[in-house]
Design a protein around this motif. Sequence first.
Motif, PDB file in Angstrom:
ATOM      1  N   ARG A 233       0.842  -1.212   0.000  1.00 16.11           N
ATOM      2  CA  ARG A 233       0.000   0.000   0.000  1.00 16.11           C
ATOM      3  C   ARG A 233       0.869   1.250   0.000  1.00 16.11           C
ATOM      4  NH1 ARG A 233      -2.731  -3.098   3.745  1.00 16.11           N
ATOM      5  NH2 ARG A 233      -2.033  -1.761   5.451  1.00 16.11           N
ATOM      6  N   LYS A 234       1.985   1.195   0.740  1.00 17.70           N
ATOM      7  CA  LYS A 234       2.901   2.336   0.771  1.00 17.70           C
ATOM      8  C   LYS A 234       3.478   2.594  -0.618  1.00 17.70           C
ATOM      9  CE  LYS A 234       7.021   4.101   3.089  1.00 17.70           C
ATOM     10  NZ  LYS A 234       8.050   3.841   4.101  1.00 17.70           N
ATOM     11  N   LEU A 235       3.822   1.537  -1.334  1.00 13.83           N
ATOM     12  CA  LEU A 235       4.340   1.689  -2.693  1.00 13.83           C
ATOM     13  C   LEU A 235       3.312   2.365  -3.589  1.00 13.83           C
ATOM     14  CD1 LEU A 235       6.409   1.144  -4.960  1.00 13.83           C
ATOM     15  CD2 LEU A 235       5.347  -1.107  -5.230  1.00 13.83           C
ATOM     16  N   VAL A 236       2.063   1.884  -3.541  1.00 13.69           N
ATOM     17  CA  VAL A 236       1.006   2.463  -4.366  1.00 13.69           C
ATOM     18  C   VAL A 236       0.775   3.932  -4.005  1.00 13.69           C
ATOM     19  CG1 VAL A 236      -1.467   2.367  -4.917  1.00 13.69           C
ATOM     20  CG2 VAL A 236      -0.119   0.252  -4.820  1.00 13.69           C
ATOM     21  N   GLU A 237       0.735   4.237  -2.708  1.00 10.65           N
ATOM     22  CA  GLU A 237       0.476   5.607  -2.259  1.00 10.65           C
ATOM     23  C   GLU A 237       1.602   6.564  -2.647  1.00 10.65           C
ATOM     24  OE1 GLU A 237      -0.147   5.275   1.949  1.00 10.65           O
ATOM     25  OE2 GLU A 237      -1.968   4.086   1.684  1.00 10.65           O
ATOM     26  N   ASN A 238       2.826   6.070  -2.690  1.00 11.54           N
ATOM     27  CA  ASN A 238       3.978   6.937  -2.946  1.00 11.54           C
ATOM     28  C   ASN A 238       4.526   6.833  -4.358  1.00 11.54           C
ATOM     29  OD1 ASN A 238       4.485   8.220  -0.290  1.00 11.54           O
ATOM     30  ND2 ASN A 238       4.556   6.081   0.345  1.00 11.54           N
ATOM     31  N   ARG A 239       3.903   6.053  -5.200  1.00 16.05           N
ATOM     32  CA  ARG A 239       4.417   5.836  -6.560  1.00 16.05           C
ATOM     33  C   ARG A 239       4.604   7.149  -7.316  1.00 16.05           C
ATOM     34  NH1 ARG A 239       1.212   1.553  -9.073  1.00 16.05           N
ATOM     35  NH2 ARG A 239       2.584   0.155  -7.968  1.00 16.05           N
ATOM     36  N   GLY A 240       3.658   8.052  -7.210  1.00 17.04           N
ATOM     37  CA  GLY A 240       3.771   9.337  -7.913  1.00 17.04           C
ATOM     38  C   GLY A 240       4.973  10.134  -7.457  1.00 17.04           C
ATOM     39  N   LYS A 241       5.186  10.205  -6.144  1.00 13.13           N
ATOM     40  CA  LYS A 241       6.344  10.930  -5.608  1.00 13.13           C
ATOM     41  C   LYS A 241       7.641  10.258  -6.033  1.00 13.13           C
ATOM     42  CE  LYS A 241       3.815  11.754  -1.462  1.00 13.13           C
ATOM     43  NZ  LYS A 241       3.768  11.500  -0.044  1.00 13.13           N
ATOM     44  N   ILE A 242       7.638   8.926  -6.010  1.00 10.45           N
ATOM     45  CA  ILE A 242       8.834   8.178  -6.403  1.00 10.45           C
ATOM     46  C   ILE A 242       9.158   8.440  -7.874  1.00 10.45           C
ATOM     47  CG2 ILE A 242       9.750   5.837  -6.778  1.00 10.45           C
ATOM     48  CD1 ILE A 242       8.029   5.031  -4.262  1.00 10.45           C
ATOM     49  N   LEU A 243       8.141   8.378  -8.726  1.00 14.57           N
ATOM     50  CA  LEU A 243       8.358   8.634 -10.149  1.00 14.57           C
ATOM     51  C   LEU A 243       8.825  10.065 -10.393  1.00 14.57           C
ATOM     52  CD1 LEU A 243       5.310   6.777 -11.746  1.00 14.57           C
ATOM     53  CD2 LEU A 243       7.717   6.115 -11.872  1.00 14.57           C
ATOM     54  N   ASP A 244       8.200  11.022  -9.713  1.00 20.54           N
ATOM     55  CA  ASP A 244       8.603  12.425  -9.873  1.00 20.54           C
ATOM     56  C   ASP A 244      10.055  12.634  -9.466  1.00 20.54           C
ATOM     57  OD1 ASP A 244       6.111  13.121 -10.803  1.00 20.54           O
ATOM     58  OD2 ASP A 244       5.419  13.984  -8.903  1.00 20.54           O
ATOM     59  N   ALA A 245      10.434  12.072  -8.309  1.00 11.92           N
ATOM     60  CA  ALA A 245      11.814  12.214  -7.839  1.00 11.92           C
ATOM     61  C   ALA A 245      12.777  11.518  -8.786  1.00 11.92           C
ATOM     62  CB  ALA A 245      11.949  11.643  -6.422  1.00 11.92           C
ATOM     63  N   GLY A 246      12.388  10.345  -9.270  1.00 12.91           N
ATOM     64  CA  GLY A 246      13.236   9.619 -10.211  1.00 12.91           C
ATOM     65  C   GLY A 246      13.423  10.382 -11.506  1.00 12.91           C
ATOM     66  N   LEU A 247      12.346  10.922 -12.039  1.00 11.04           N
ATOM     67  CA  LEU A 247      12.439  11.697 -13.279  1.00 11.04           C
ATOM     68  C   LEU A 247      13.284  12.951 -13.097  1.00 11.04           C
ATOM     69  CD1 LEU A 247       8.820  11.350 -14.686  1.00 11.04           C
ATOM     70  CD2 LEU A 247      10.906  10.314 -15.601  1.00 11.04           C
ATOM     71  N   ALA A 248      13.121  13.620 -11.962  1.00  8.66           N
ATOM     72  CA  ALA A 248      13.927  14.819 -11.693  1.00  8.66           C
ATOM     73  C   ALA A 248      15.403  14.447 -11.609  1.00  8.66           C
ATOM     74  CB  ALA A 248      13.465  15.492 -10.397  1.00  8.66           C
ATOM     75  N   GLY A 249      15.707  13.346 -10.937  1.00  8.27           N
ATOM     76  CA  GLY A 249      17.087  12.897 -10.831  1.00  8.27           C
ATOM     77  C   GLY A 249      17.663  12.521 -12.185  1.00  8.27           C
ATOM     78  N   ILE A 250      16.884  11.836 -12.999  1.00  9.87           N
ATOM     79  CA  ILE A 250      17.338  11.435 -14.333  1.00  9.87           C
ATOM     80  C   ILE A 250      17.546  12.662 -15.214  1.00  9.87           C
ATOM     81  CG2 ILE A 250      16.622  10.239 -16.446  1.00  9.87           C
ATOM     82  CD1 ILE A 250      15.293   8.145 -14.530  1.00  9.87           C
ATOM     83  N   GLN A 251      16.666  13.646 -15.114  1.00 11.65           N
ATOM     84  CA  GLN A 251      16.838  14.876 -15.898  1.00 11.65           C
ATOM     85  C   GLN A 251      18.119  15.600 -15.502  1.00 11.65           C
ATOM     86  OE1 GLN A 251      13.089  16.808 -15.139  1.00 11.65           O
ATOM     87  NE2 GLN A 251      12.206  16.096 -17.064  1.00 11.65           N
ATOM     88  N   ALA A 252      18.393  15.696 -14.216  1.00 11.58           N
ATOM     89  CA  ALA A 252      19.615  16.351 -13.750  1.00 11.58           C
ATOM     90  C   ALA A 252      20.840  15.584 -14.227  1.00 11.58           C
ATOM     91  CB  ALA A 252      19.607  16.464 -12.220  1.00 11.58           C
ATOM     92  N   TRP A 253      20.810  14.264 -14.118  1.00 16.35           N
ATOM     93  CA  TRP A 253      21.910  13.442 -14.583  1.00 16.35           C
ATOM     94  C   TRP A 253      22.121  13.618 -16.083  1.00 16.35           C
ATOM     95  CZ3 TRP A 253      22.078   9.706 -18.322  1.00 16.35           C
ATOM     96  CH2 TRP A 253      23.269   8.985 -18.423  1.00 16.35           C
ATOM     97  N   SER A 254      21.028  13.603 -16.832  1.00 17.09           N
ATOM     98  CA  SER A 254      21.095  13.739 -18.285  1.00 17.09           C
ATOM     99  C   SER A 254      21.706  15.075 -18.689  1.00 17.09           C
ATOM    100  CB  SER A 254      19.687  13.596 -18.879  1.00 17.09           C
ATOM    101  OG  SER A 254      19.718  13.756 -20.269  1.00 17.09           O
ATOM    102  N   ALA A 255      21.328  16.151 -18.007  1.00 17.67           N
ATOM    103  CA  ALA A 255      21.878  17.470 -18.314  1.00 17.67           C
ATOM    104  C   ALA A 255      23.385  17.501 -18.042  1.00 17.67           C
ATOM    105  CB  ALA A 255      21.160  18.549 -17.507  1.00 17.67           C
ATOM    106  N   ALA A 256      23.803  16.934 -16.911  1.00 13.08           N
ATOM    107  CA  ALA A 256      25.234  16.898 -16.577  1.00 13.08           C
ATOM    108  C   ALA A 256      25.997  16.024 -17.573  1.00 13.08           C
ATOM    109  CB  ALA A 256      25.436  16.377 -15.151  1.00 13.08           C
TER     110      ALA A 256
END
Length: 181
Positions: free
Chosen positions: A138-161
Motif C-alpha cells: 500500500r505504501k508503494l502504491v500511495e507513494n508511486r507518484g512521488k517516487i516517479l517524480d523524484a526519479g524523473l527529476a534525478g534522471i533529468q539532472a543526470w542527463s543534463a550533466a
Amino acid sequence: MRLDIAGRLTGAALALAALAGALPALAQEQTPFKMNDAKGAQVSPERLKLANELLVANGEGSSFDTLIPGVIEQAAGSFVQANPDLIRDLREVAKQLAPQYENRRQEIVQILARIYAVQFDETELKDLLAFYRSAVGRKLVENRGKILDAGLAGIQAWSAAFSREMEGKVREEMKKRGFTI
C-alpha cells in the motif's frame, strides 16, 4: 495526486504509441519484449477475477481514468485547426460526450486484467495481491507518484550533466582534429 499520475500515464501511453508509429525502422532493428499472447489465451474466471482485484490493489485500474475524456477532448480538438471559431463549442461537446462513454473505461481494465491473467498463474496472482494488500505494498502504491517524480527529476539532472560532459568530450576530440567548436 491520482489525477496527476493518471495524466502522466495517459500522456506516456500516448507518447509511446506515437513513438512506436513514428519509428518503424527502430522497431525492426530491436527484438521486442515478447509477452504471452493475451488475445487467444484461455484463462479461468478465477484468474481473471484475481487479475481484476490486483488492478484495484496496485492502483493500475484507476491509472487510465483520464484516458477516455482525454481521447474525446483530442478528437474534438482535432477540428479546431480547421475552424478555430468553434473551439468553445467543441470543448462543450467534449464535456457533454465524456460521461456517456465513461463506462468504456472498464474495457481498458479488462485488457490489462487479461494480460495479467495470462502472464501470472493463480498462485502468483494471489502472491501479488498479498503484497499489494500488505502495508509495504500500500505504501508503494500511495507513494508511486512521488517516487516517479523524484526519479524523473534525478534522471533529468543526470542527463543534463552527462550532456555537458559529452559536449566537452566532443569539443576536445574535434580540437585534436584541428577544429575549434
